[in-house]
Design a protein around this motif. Structure first.
Motif, PDB file in Angstrom:
ATOM      1  N   HIS A 123      62.988 114.216 -46.534  1.00  0.00           N
ATOM      2  CA  HIS A 123      63.848 112.997 -46.891  1.00  0.00           C
ATOM      3  C   HIS A 123      64.917 112.954 -45.620  1.00  0.00           C
ATOM      4  O   HIS A 123      65.302 112.098 -45.263  1.00  0.00           O
ATOM      5  CB  HIS A 123      64.511 112.997 -48.261  1.00  0.00           C
ATOM      6  CG  HIS A 123      63.527 112.626 -49.400  1.00  0.00           C
ATOM      7  ND1 HIS A 123      62.446 113.568 -49.780  1.00  0.00           N
ATOM      8  CD2 HIS A 123      63.383 111.512 -49.759  1.00  0.00           C
ATOM      9  CE1 HIS A 123      61.686 112.794 -50.732  1.00  0.00           C
ATOM     10  NE2 HIS A 123      62.288 111.495 -50.788  1.00  0.00           N
TER      11      HIS A 123
ATOM     12  N   MET B 266      61.290 101.447 -47.872  1.00  0.00           N
ATOM     13  CA  MET B 266      61.334 102.714 -48.483  1.00  0.00           C
ATOM     14  C   MET B 266      60.384 102.741 -49.464  1.00  0.00           C
ATOM     15  O   MET B 266      60.570 103.639 -50.538  1.00  0.00           O
ATOM     16  CB  MET B 266      62.440 103.494 -48.647  1.00  0.00           C
ATOM     17  CG  MET B 266      63.454 103.677 -47.462  1.00  0.00           C
ATOM     18  SD  MET B 266      62.726 104.817 -46.319  1.00  0.00           S
ATOM     19  CE  MET B 266      62.824 106.326 -47.298  1.00  0.00           C
ATOM     20  N   ASN B 267      59.120 102.283 -49.547  1.00  0.00           N
ATOM     21  CA  ASN B 267      58.406 102.482 -50.848  1.00  0.00           C
ATOM     22  C   ASN B 267      56.989 102.693 -50.352  1.00  0.00           C
ATOM     23  O   ASN B 267      56.869 103.139 -49.215  1.00  0.00           O
ATOM     24  CB  ASN B 267      58.124 100.655 -51.500  1.00  0.00           C
ATOM     25  CG  ASN B 267      59.283 100.416 -52.142  1.00  0.00           C
ATOM     26  OD1 ASN B 267      59.968 101.335 -52.719  1.00  0.00           O
ATOM     27  ND2 ASN B 267      59.399  99.245 -52.056  1.00  0.00           N
ATOM     28  N   ASP B 268      55.926 102.940 -51.037  1.00  0.00           N
ATOM     29  CA  ASP B 268      54.770 103.418 -50.707  1.00  0.00           C
ATOM     30  C   ASP B 268      53.986 102.773 -49.687  1.00  0.00           C
ATOM     31  O   ASP B 268      53.187 103.054 -48.853  1.00  0.00           O
ATOM     32  CB  ASP B 268      53.840 103.661 -51.985  1.00  0.00           C
ATOM     33  CG  ASP B 268      54.330 104.886 -52.844  1.00  0.00           C
ATOM     34  OD1 ASP B 268      54.825 106.022 -52.071  1.00  0.00           O
ATOM     35  OD2 ASP B 268      54.265 104.968 -54.085  1.00  0.00           O
ATOM     36  N   ALA B 269      54.210 101.440 -49.802  1.00  0.00           N
ATOM     37  CA  ALA B 269      53.450 100.226 -48.962  1.00  0.00           C
ATOM     38  C   ALA B 269      54.759  99.327 -48.876  1.00  0.00           C
ATOM     39  O   ALA B 269      55.795  99.262 -49.220  1.00  0.00           O
ATOM     40  CB  ALA B 269      52.459  99.782 -49.519  1.00  0.00           C
ATOM     41  N   THR B 270      54.475  98.963 -47.246  1.00  0.00           N
ATOM     42  CA  THR B 270      55.859  97.782 -47.006  1.00  0.00           C
ATOM     43  C   THR B 270      55.172  96.520 -46.914  1.00  0.00           C
ATOM     44  O   THR B 270      54.083  96.254 -46.678  1.00  0.00           O
ATOM     45  CB  THR B 270      56.187  98.291 -45.545  1.00  0.00           C
ATOM     46  OG1 THR B 270      56.372  99.751 -45.339  1.00  0.00           O
ATOM     47  CG2 THR B 270      57.389  97.330 -44.830  1.00  0.00           C
ATOM     48  N   PHE B 271      55.980  95.745 -47.382  1.00  0.00           N
ATOM     49  CA  PHE B 271      55.505  94.139 -47.590  1.00  0.00           C
ATOM     50  C   PHE B 271      56.021  93.564 -46.312  1.00  0.00           C
ATOM     51  O   PHE B 271      57.278  93.718 -45.753  1.00  0.00           O
ATOM     52  CB  PHE B 271      56.148  93.494 -48.707  1.00  0.00           C
ATOM     53  CG  PHE B 271      55.654  93.865 -49.994  1.00  0.00           C
ATOM     54  CD1 PHE B 271      54.496  94.939 -50.102  1.00  0.00           C
ATOM     55  CD2 PHE B 271      55.605  93.103 -51.229  1.00  0.00           C
ATOM     56  CE1 PHE B 271      54.181  95.597 -51.307  1.00  0.00           C
ATOM     57  CE2 PHE B 271      54.988  93.812 -52.169  1.00  0.00           C
ATOM     58  CZ  PHE B 271      54.239  94.661 -52.434  1.00  0.00           C
TER      59      PHE B 271
ATOM     60  N   CYS C 258      56.286 101.206 -41.267  1.00  0.00           N
ATOM     61  CA  CYS C 258      56.136 102.210 -42.010  1.00  0.00           C
ATOM     62  C   CYS C 258      55.580 103.316 -41.336  1.00  0.00           C
ATOM     63  O   CYS C 258      55.282 103.331 -40.139  1.00  0.00           O
ATOM     64  CB  CYS C 258      55.156 101.955 -43.335  1.00  0.00           C
ATOM     65  SG  CYS C 258      53.377 101.372 -42.812  1.00  0.00           S
ATOM     66  N   GLY C 259      55.742 104.649 -41.994  1.00  0.00           N
ATOM     67  CA  GLY C 259      55.548 105.813 -41.326  1.00  0.00           C
ATOM     68  C   GLY C 259      54.989 107.124 -42.264  1.00  0.00           C
ATOM     69  O   GLY C 259      55.220 106.750 -43.480  1.00  0.00           O
ATOM     70  N   ASP C 260      54.570 108.011 -41.620  1.00  0.00           N
ATOM     71  CA  ASP C 260      54.180 109.308 -42.499  1.00  0.00           C
ATOM     72  C   ASP C 260      54.521 110.230 -41.646  1.00  0.00           C
ATOM     73  O   ASP C 260      54.148 110.469 -40.276  1.00  0.00           O
ATOM     74  CB  ASP C 260      52.504 109.029 -42.797  1.00  0.00           C
ATOM     75  CG  ASP C 260      52.188 110.326 -43.345  1.00  0.00           C
ATOM     76  OD1 ASP C 260      52.594 110.492 -44.512  1.00  0.00           O
ATOM     77  OD2 ASP C 260      51.152 110.964 -42.643  1.00  0.00           O
TER      78      ASP C 260
ATOM     79  N   LEU D 277      52.041  90.366 -46.859  1.00  0.00           N
ATOM     80  CA  LEU D 277      50.895  91.403 -46.808  1.00  0.00           C
ATOM     81  C   LEU D 277      51.492  92.782 -47.193  1.00  0.00           C
ATOM     82  O   LEU D 277      52.728  92.831 -47.180  1.00  0.00           O
ATOM     83  CB  LEU D 277      50.538  91.678 -45.226  1.00  0.00           C
ATOM     84  CG  LEU D 277      49.567  90.489 -44.685  1.00  0.00           C
ATOM     85  CD1 LEU D 277      49.663  91.142 -43.129  1.00  0.00           C
ATOM     86  CD2 LEU D 277      48.445  90.509 -45.203  1.00  0.00           C
TER      87      LEU D 277
ATOM     88  N   VAL E 137      51.253  96.917 -46.257  1.00  0.00           N
ATOM     89  CA  VAL E 137      50.786  97.870 -45.166  1.00  0.00           C
ATOM     90  C   VAL E 137      51.173  99.285 -45.546  1.00  0.00           C
ATOM     91  O   VAL E 137      52.334  99.729 -45.849  1.00  0.00           O
ATOM     92  CB  VAL E 137      50.949  97.300 -43.801  1.00  0.00           C
ATOM     93  CG1 VAL E 137      52.399  97.365 -43.418  1.00  0.00           C
ATOM     94  CG2 VAL E 137      50.256  98.467 -42.742  1.00  0.00           C
ATOM     95  N   THR E 138      50.613 100.081 -45.386  1.00  0.00           N
ATOM     96  CA  THR E 138      50.837 101.658 -45.289  1.00  0.00           C
ATOM     97  C   THR E 138      49.865 102.607 -44.565  1.00  0.00           C
ATOM     98  O   THR E 138      48.964 102.268 -44.137  1.00  0.00           O
ATOM     99  CB  THR E 138      50.616 102.062 -46.968  1.00  0.00           C
ATOM    100  OG1 THR E 138      51.431 103.535 -46.961  1.00  0.00           O
ATOM    101  CG2 THR E 138      49.145 102.158 -47.410  1.00  0.00           C
ATOM    102  N   THR E 139      50.540 103.711 -44.159  1.00  0.00           N
ATOM    103  CA  THR E 139      49.880 104.554 -43.183  1.00  0.00           C
ATOM    104  C   THR E 139      49.827 106.156 -43.672  1.00  0.00           C
ATOM    105  O   THR E 139      51.017 106.546 -44.348  1.00  0.00           O
ATOM    106  CB  THR E 139      50.334 104.416 -41.679  1.00  0.00           C
ATOM    107  OG1 THR E 139      49.706 105.333 -41.021  1.00  0.00           O
ATOM    108  CG2 THR E 139      51.596 105.020 -41.584  1.00  0.00           C
TER     109      THR E 139
ATOM    110  N   SER F  29      51.979 100.088 -55.386  1.00  0.00           N
ATOM    111  CA  SER F  29      52.880  99.058 -54.772  1.00  0.00           C
ATOM    112  C   SER F  29      52.664  97.735 -55.329  1.00  0.00           C
ATOM    113  O   SER F  29      53.428  96.589 -55.102  1.00  0.00           O
ATOM    114  CB  SER F  29      52.818  98.807 -53.240  1.00  0.00           C
ATOM    115  OG  SER F  29      53.144 100.213 -52.679  1.00  0.00           O
TER     116      SER F  29
END
Lengths: 330, 330
Positions: free
Chosen positions: A16, A35-40, A123-125, B47, B49-51, B81
């Motif tokens: 974090h 900052m969610n699991d997926a970005t809209f 988004c990122g990882d 949409l 999106v997630t990575t 999400s």
């Protein structure tokens, strides 16, 4: 000097902290900040998508670094497909021990290049692997673009079409090679690494039928793919190829063929012959297209055959790249 | 035994052969078969999106492998999400020397899991690095989903809401740990790795306010994030936590807390209290939700505070995961 630790990849407190102090700081925008699991994201009825991982070594080179490259590579795949690049995802695999200052330098370049290309990191990882399980940093970017009214594809290619290059060929691979091997050429070669969407927007006209960026495998391999897909032959003029003196010298010295060298800021453009003049003029007015040239033409003939005509009129077949020139060029 | 060679990543002939004989063979569909620099897809106005990159070790484990995991992880981030997962990109970083049969096994799992989850692999990328520069295979998947009319998010969480888990916790991390350390437990533990979109579709109702999948960092870290974002406290009941006997035994033996263990096929669901009964009933009717349970509730109180109540009525604070439990769990 602070370094990446395994706990930076734990999903816990240090993860974090890295997100807040590095990624949000440099890359923050209203999408990433969800900052969610997926970005809209706002989408549209038709999308273009592409993915690329970057494992280049060295990480920093004349003309760029792995971060800049990771943005350009993905933006360019969208742009040559006729799409307008909008969103990038960013996934990092970090080797334990990577100095944080190097990571920061890379993230800064990503931010700058994304701004230049007009794309948002959405988004990122981050994953961290033990020392010795990866080579410092690998980056994946996946790009989403909006479809424009540019209808492109090898199926539009016809005999008679012209083949243009937006500039000199081979710069990226020679820059990496000289950096890696500690070679010094009289004229130092800089990678051409650049986002091409601005250049393409500046010259595009409906007479353009197909575009590709000749990365790994170079111009020869890319044109082989296109000639196969289109079912045509192609003929390149050796003396028409725009090549920087430094690249020419390096190729002569090392016995390399510039047609098989990777580029990271060039597009091959196949268009109707009547548009050649105005396309070249428009390309040359843009800083990234000043060395644009017609390098060949499309012919009837054996589908998939790509030929090179030498200044003396001899012809030789250009096949696809066999084996590996230089590993980890991108 | 055939192995990955550097030339498989060259962009030349061997790269094309790998694409044809492996990726198109198992993953082929009308999107992937476009074979262009970018793939064109049907989109929509909004949409998700997630990575995610996957660096798990070992590659094969009880309950799955890195390929299955790479599909599930990304599908699940979209599903929790509130999006409907549709498209995945697939980027591979391969270490020179990886046996082709292992790669084939992984690609087969990707194909099977994508079919189960109802997503299409739409584009890909392969890079090869020298022996010793990566650990066999790293996979990135980026997922694109369509937005449904599910409005979810921590901002909807209120005191009084219930916290449900769709099943037992800790299975994935204990499965990996026992595989990696060669531990034998009386009851062997299998990773819970599974795509959750079907389960979620089966129980979803508008009273669901927020969902998350508790992967790295486990249930405790995920709920800490949510409690912070929502500005609420949370109270978990230790005796209500669904835990497989094998996981319980392993935790007792190794001194691990199941609340910090990674899951790869579970969702935490926060909902209005009046929906708890019908949600649990619907979850339990699905094969992936048969151990669903209410594990706690949302309270007014110090924002971000997550407490665990023991069977004897004592309470302890559950912070975020500190340091790293087990590296390369996903």
């Amino acid at each position: 000097m602070e370094r990446i630790m395994m706990a930076h990849g734990s999903g816990g407190r240090l993860s974090h902290e890295l997100i807040r102090t590095l990624f949000q700081r440099y890359l923050g925008n209203s999408y990433l900040d969800q900052m969610n699991d997926a970005t809209f994201l706002p989408g549209q009825a038709q999308l273009a998508v592409t993915t690329d991982s970057f494992v280049i070594s060295p990480l920093f080179f004349r003309g760029g670094n792995i971060g800049k490259l990771a943005v350009c590579g993905t933006v360019n795949d969208l742009a040559v497909s006729g799409a307008s690049p909008r969103f990038l995802t960013l996934a990092l695999i970090l080797e334990e021990g990577l100095p944080l200052v190097e990571l920061e330098e890379i993230i800064k370049s990503i931010a700058e290049t994304a701004l230049e290309a007009g794309v948002a990191i959405v988004c990122g990882d981050t994953k961290v692997v033990e020392r010795g399980s990866a080579d410092r940093i690998f980056i994946n970017t996946t790009g989403i673009g909006y479809i424009t009214n540019r209808f492109l594809g090898p199926q539009r290619i016809e005999p008679g079409d012209v083949i243009l290059s937006t500039g000199t060929i081979g710069d990226h691979e020679i820059a990496i090679l000289s950096e890696r091997e500690g070679l010094e050429f009289e004229t130092p070669v800089k990678s051409d690494c650049a986002p091409l969407n601005g250049l393409i927007d500046s010259f595009f006209q409906p007479e353009v039928k197909c575009m590709r960026d000749p990365t790994r495998g170079g111009v020869a391999t890319t044109l082989n793919e296109l000639a196969q897909q289109a079912g045509v032959s192609m003929l390149l003029q050796e003396e028409a190829l725009p090549i920087n003196p430094g690249v020419e010298g390096a190729c002569a010295m090392l016995g390399l063929d510039p047609l098989y060298l990777a580029n990271e800021g060039k597009a091959l453009v196949i268009a109707s012959p009547e548009a050649a003049g105005s396309l070249l003029q428009a390309m040359r007015e843009h800083p990234l297209g000043k060395n644009a040239a017609q390098i060949g033409k499309v012919l009837e003939g054996k589908p998939g055959l790509v030929l090179l005509e030498t200044p003396l009129g001899g012809k030789r077949i250009l096949g696809m790249l066999e084996g590996e020139h230089l590993p980890r060029i991108c």
